[in-house]
Design a protein around this motif. Sequence first.
Motif, PDB file in Angstrom:
ATOM      1  N   ILE A   7      43.482  34.455  14.161  1.00 55.31           N
ATOM      2  CA  ILE A   7      44.773  34.882  13.620  1.00 55.31           C
ATOM      3  C   ILE A   7      45.015  36.337  14.318  1.00 55.31           C
ATOM      4  O   ILE A   7      46.026  36.668  14.763  1.00 55.31           O
ATOM      5  CB  ILE A   7      44.856  34.893  12.224  1.00 55.31           C
ATOM      6  CG1 ILE A   7      44.800  33.357  11.751  1.00 55.31           C
ATOM      7  CG2 ILE A   7      45.926  35.512  11.695  1.00 55.31           C
ATOM      8  CD1 ILE A   7      44.894  33.346  10.307  1.00 55.31           C
ATOM      9  N   VAL A   8      44.037  37.299  14.163  1.00 50.74           N
ATOM     10  CA  VAL A   8      44.436  38.556  14.708  1.00 50.74           C
ATOM     11  C   VAL A   8      44.614  38.640  16.228  1.00 50.74           C
ATOM     12  O   VAL A   8      45.535  39.139  16.611  1.00 50.74           O
ATOM     13  CB  VAL A   8      42.943  39.309  14.354  1.00 50.74           C
ATOM     14  CG1 VAL A   8      43.087  40.607  15.078  1.00 50.74           C
ATOM     15  CG2 VAL A   8      42.647  39.532  12.962  1.00 50.74           C
ATOM     16  N   LEU A   9      43.978  37.909  16.772  1.00 52.49           N
ATOM     17  CA  LEU A   9      43.892  37.571  18.333  1.00 52.49           C
ATOM     18  C   LEU A   9      45.433  37.006  18.561  1.00 52.49           C
ATOM     19  O   LEU A   9      46.152  37.408  19.489  1.00 52.49           O
ATOM     20  CB  LEU A   9      42.958  36.996  18.994  1.00 52.49           C
ATOM     21  CG  LEU A   9      41.671  37.643  18.964  1.00 52.49           C
ATOM     22  CD1 LEU A   9      40.647  36.551  19.423  1.00 52.49           C
ATOM     23  CD2 LEU A   9      41.730  38.857  19.748  1.00 52.49           C
ATOM     24  N   ALA A  10      45.751  36.280  17.785  1.00 54.85           N
ATOM     25  CA  ALA A  10      47.048  35.275  18.087  1.00 54.85           C
ATOM     26  C   ALA A  10      48.273  36.394  17.838  1.00 54.85           C
ATOM     27  O   ALA A  10      49.128  36.482  18.748  1.00 54.85           O
ATOM     28  CB  ALA A  10      47.240  34.186  17.308  1.00 54.85           C
ATOM     29  N   GLN A  11      48.149  37.364  16.842  1.00 52.00           N
ATOM     30  CA  GLN A  11      49.457  38.235  16.571  1.00 52.00           C
ATOM     31  C   GLN A  11      49.417  39.116  17.608  1.00 52.00           C
ATOM     32  O   GLN A  11      50.249  39.690  17.978  1.00 52.00           O
ATOM     33  CB  GLN A  11      49.043  38.759  15.095  1.00 52.00           C
ATOM     34  CG  GLN A  11      49.141  37.641  14.119  1.00 52.00           C
ATOM     35  CD  GLN A  11      50.019  36.726  14.022  1.00 52.00           C
ATOM     36  OE1 GLN A  11      51.058  36.843  14.070  1.00 52.00           O
ATOM     37  NE2 GLN A  11      49.362  35.361  14.525  1.00 52.00           N
ATOM     38  N   TRP A  12      48.116  39.651  17.875  1.00 44.04           N
ATOM     39  CA  TRP A  12      47.868  40.764  19.132  1.00 44.04           C
ATOM     40  C   TRP A  12      48.691  40.047  20.362  1.00 44.04           C
ATOM     41  O   TRP A  12      49.412  40.891  20.943  1.00 44.04           O
ATOM     42  CB  TRP A  12      46.318  40.873  19.193  1.00 44.04           C
ATOM     43  CG  TRP A  12      46.140  42.044  20.060  1.00 44.04           C
ATOM     44  CD1 TRP A  12      46.981  42.735  21.047  1.00 44.04           C
ATOM     45  CD2 TRP A  12      44.775  42.698  19.947  1.00 44.04           C
ATOM     46  NE1 TRP A  12      45.997  43.600  21.768  1.00 44.04           N
ATOM     47  CE2 TRP A  12      44.882  43.819  21.058  1.00 44.04           C
ATOM     48  CE3 TRP A  12      43.429  42.540  19.415  1.00 44.04           C
ATOM     49  CZ2 TRP A  12      43.769  44.718  21.400  1.00 44.04           C
ATOM     50  CZ3 TRP A  12      42.681  43.444  19.569  1.00 44.04           C
ATOM     51  CH2 TRP A  12      42.797  44.464  20.620  1.00 44.04           C
ATOM     52  N   SER A  13      48.213  38.941  20.800  1.00 42.51           N
ATOM     53  CA  SER A  13      49.035  38.329  22.193  1.00 42.51           C
ATOM     54  C   SER A  13      50.400  38.379  22.054  1.00 42.51           C
ATOM     55  O   SER A  13      51.078  38.706  22.840  1.00 42.51           O
ATOM     56  CB  SER A  13      48.072  37.346  22.455  1.00 42.51           C
ATOM     57  OG  SER A  13      48.885  36.508  23.477  1.00 42.51           O
ATOM     58  N   THR A  14      50.859  37.739  21.017  1.00 46.10           N
ATOM     59  CA  THR A  14      52.200  37.553  20.868  1.00 46.10           C
ATOM     60  C   THR A  14      52.979  38.951  20.726  1.00 46.10           C
ATOM     61  O   THR A  14      54.066  39.212  21.396  1.00 46.10           O
ATOM     62  CB  THR A  14      52.442  36.765  19.652  1.00 46.10           C
ATOM     63  OG1 THR A  14      51.953  35.668  19.500  1.00 46.10           O
ATOM     64  CG2 THR A  14      54.128  36.525  19.114  1.00 46.10           C
ATOM     65  N   ASN A  15      52.680  39.910  19.891  1.00 45.78           N
ATOM     66  CA  ASN A  15      53.101  41.058  19.791  1.00 45.78           C
ATOM     67  C   ASN A  15      53.349  41.889  21.070  1.00 45.78           C
ATOM     68  O   ASN A  15      54.327  42.363  21.379  1.00 45.78           O
ATOM     69  CB  ASN A  15      52.308  41.933  18.656  1.00 45.78           C
ATOM     70  CG  ASN A  15      52.967  42.211  17.518  1.00 45.78           C
ATOM     71  OD1 ASN A  15      54.170  41.506  17.178  1.00 45.78           O
ATOM     72  ND2 ASN A  15      52.315  42.446  16.409  1.00 45.78           N
ATOM     73  N   VAL A  41      54.141  28.509  24.426  1.00 43.89           N
ATOM     74  CA  VAL A  41      53.336  28.312  23.388  1.00 43.89           C
ATOM     75  C   VAL A  41      52.606  29.511  22.832  1.00 43.89           C
ATOM     76  O   VAL A  41      52.541  29.556  21.654  1.00 43.89           O
ATOM     77  CB  VAL A  41      52.172  27.302  23.983  1.00 43.89           C
ATOM     78  CG1 VAL A  41      51.053  27.203  22.849  1.00 43.89           C
ATOM     79  CG2 VAL A  41      52.765  26.003  24.551  1.00 43.89           C
ATOM     80  N   GLY A  42      52.368  30.557  23.829  1.00 47.36           N
ATOM     81  CA  GLY A  42      51.801  31.799  23.160  1.00 47.36           C
ATOM     82  C   GLY A  42      52.605  32.573  22.393  1.00 47.36           C
ATOM     83  O   GLY A  42      52.254  32.994  21.343  1.00 47.36           O
ATOM     84  N   MET A  43      54.051  32.526  22.576  1.00 48.74           N
ATOM     85  CA  MET A  43      54.887  33.269  21.868  1.00 48.74           C
ATOM     86  C   MET A  43      55.309  32.635  20.356  1.00 48.74           C
ATOM     87  O   MET A  43      55.438  33.202  19.663  1.00 48.74           O
ATOM     88  CB  MET A  43      56.104  33.663  22.669  1.00 48.74           C
ATOM     89  CG  MET A  43      56.204  34.524  23.686  1.00 48.74           C
ATOM     90  SD  MET A  43      57.670  35.056  24.488  1.00 48.74           S
ATOM     91  CE  MET A  43      58.118  33.488  25.338  1.00 48.74           C
ATOM     92  N   VAL A  44      55.356  31.261  20.663  1.00 44.03           N
ATOM     93  CA  VAL A  44      55.719  30.349  19.221  1.00 44.03           C
ATOM     94  C   VAL A  44      54.371  30.403  18.264  1.00 44.03           C
ATOM     95  O   VAL A  44      54.707  30.293  17.113  1.00 44.03           O
ATOM     96  CB  VAL A  44      55.928  29.064  19.534  1.00 44.03           C
ATOM     97  CG1 VAL A  44      56.424  28.150  18.402  1.00 44.03           C
ATOM     98  CG2 VAL A  44      57.616  28.942  20.417  1.00 44.03           C
ATOM     99  N   VAL A  45      53.327  30.400  18.934  1.00 43.94           N
ATOM    100  CA  VAL A  45      52.108  30.451  17.744  1.00 43.94           C
ATOM    101  C   VAL A  45      51.918  31.802  17.642  1.00 43.94           C
ATOM    102  O   VAL A  45      50.931  32.565  17.518  1.00 43.94           O
ATOM    103  CB  VAL A  45      50.757  30.129  18.587  1.00 43.94           C
ATOM    104  CG1 VAL A  45      49.746  30.123  17.714  1.00 43.94           C
ATOM    105  CG2 VAL A  45      51.030  28.624  19.471  1.00 43.94           C
TER     106      VAL A  45
END
Length: 496
Positions: A302-310, A33-37
Motif C-alpha cells: 500500500i505504501v509503495l502504491a501510494q508513492w508511485s501514484t503520487n 492501471v498504476g494511477m487508478v490503483v
Amino acid sequence: MKKEINYLKSPDLLPIPQHERKITTLGFAFMWVGMVVVLATFAIGGAGVQSLPLPLVLLGTIIGSLAIGFFISLTADIGIEHGLSFPVYMRAPFGTIGTHIPSIVRGLAASMWFGINTYFGSTAMNGILNLLWGFDNWFLCFILFAIVQLLNTALGIKAVERFADLAAPIIILISCWMYVSLSDKAALQGRDVWSWAENPVTGAAAFTAFLVVIFSNMGFWSTLSADIPSISRYIKAPKHERNWFKRNKGALIGSLVALPLTQAFMVLIGGVAYVAVKNYDPVIALQEAASGLILGVLLLMIVLAQWSTNISANIVPAATIFSNVGGPKFPFWAGVIAAGIAGTIVQPWNLFGVIIPILLFVGGILSAIVGILVSDYYFIRKRRVNVHDLYKRNGQFRYMNGINLAGFISWIVGGGVSYFFPSYSFLVGFVVGGGCYYVLGKYWWFKKYKQAELEDPSDEKYLGITVGRDWDIPLEDEVVITGSSDVFIIDSSKST
C-alpha cells in the motif's frame, strides 16, 4: 548587450517532437492501471453501498469512468496533435497571464490528492511499525513519508519510482485476496456483498444516489481530463493520420478500457470492505482481514502504491504548474516543495471523510475548464493552433494585458451553475462553461482580438502531427540590445 528571459518558455514547456514520444498504447494503458490503483477510490464504493446494492454502484462506476474517459480522450488530442502541455495550451482560452489562475486550481487539486494518498500511505506505514516495534504515531509517519516522496521527486530518483510501479499489479492481487477474505467475513455476519445496502433507498432517492456514484467517478478524474495533454504529448502517434480515432488510439484504449476496468475493480473492493467491516479505509479493512507477516507485506505494498501514484499523477503535475506560474526563478524543485506544503495545509486526514462532496464540487469547477478547452480547440479553432504565438509575450494570445475575458467569464458561469446541481456537477459545468465560451469567444472576444488560425484556417500552417509537423520553438527568442538611450527587441521566432 543582454538576453532577456522569456517567462513563457522553459525546456519543460516546449512542444514535444515525434521522435521524443516514447509512450506506447500498451504503456499508456499500464500507466492508467498504476494511477487508478490508488486507495482513495475505495471511498466511492464504500459510500455507494450505504444506499445502493453493489451491482448498481459498479454500473454507475463504469458509466462514470467511460464518460470521463471520453472527455479525457477529447482533450488528449491537444497533446497528441501539437505536443503541447496543459498550461501552455491554456494560454489560448485564458491568455498568457490568465492561464496561471485555472492552472493553480488544478495544481492545488493535485496537491490535495498528494495529501490524501500520503495519509493512506502513512497509516499503512504506521501499521507496519506498530506490528514490528509497537510504534504508533501516524502523523509523524505522514511527515516522514511526505518528505521522502518530495525528495524523491525533486532529485529525480527514478529507481525507487520504478520499483514502486511494481506495487500496482501486486495491489490488484492483494485486492483479489481481500475480496475473498472480506466476502467470507461479511457472509459470517449474514450479509451478501452483492445485495446488501446499509440504508437502502428506492425511487427518486435511488436515482439520485446512482447519479452521485456516476459523477463522483467523473469528479475523481476531472483533474486529469483537464491536464491530460501534459501526458498525452508523450504518446506515440502516426504522422499524416487524419482519422481522429486512429491518431488517438493510444489515448482511447487507455482511457476507455484500462481506466473503467481498473476503477470498477477498486470501487468493488471498497464496497466489499464496507459491507464486511463497516469501514472502506483499506488499511483498517486489511487489519481486519490479515495479521502477522502477511499483514506487514500487504501494508508495505500500500505504501509503495501510494508513492508511485503520487509521483506521476500528483507531485509532478502540481510542481510543473507551480514552477510555470513562478517563472524561470522558481525552479521545479521549488514547485515540488510548494505542492507538499499545499497538500499538508489542507489536512487530508479530515478531507477523506467528506471526499464525495469534494469530488462533486471540484469536478464541477474543473469540468467548466474542460468544456472551455473542448470548445476552444474543436469548435472554434477546429484543432488548428498558432503554436508559435503561444510562446510570444506580445503575440495574439496576449489579449487584454494577458487575459482572455471570454474564458474567465465562461469559467465563472459554468463553475457557478454547477454548484447548484451537485448531482450533475460535471455535466452541467462542462456544457454551460463550453457553451458560454463558444458564444463569447466566437461572437465577441475574437472579433476584438483576431486569431490567425481563424482568419486563415490553413491545415498546413496550423495543424501539427496530422500534416507531419513538429513545432520548432526556439528556447531563446528575444534578445534585448541596450545602448545609451535605445532598446531594440529582436524576435527570432519563425512560423513553420
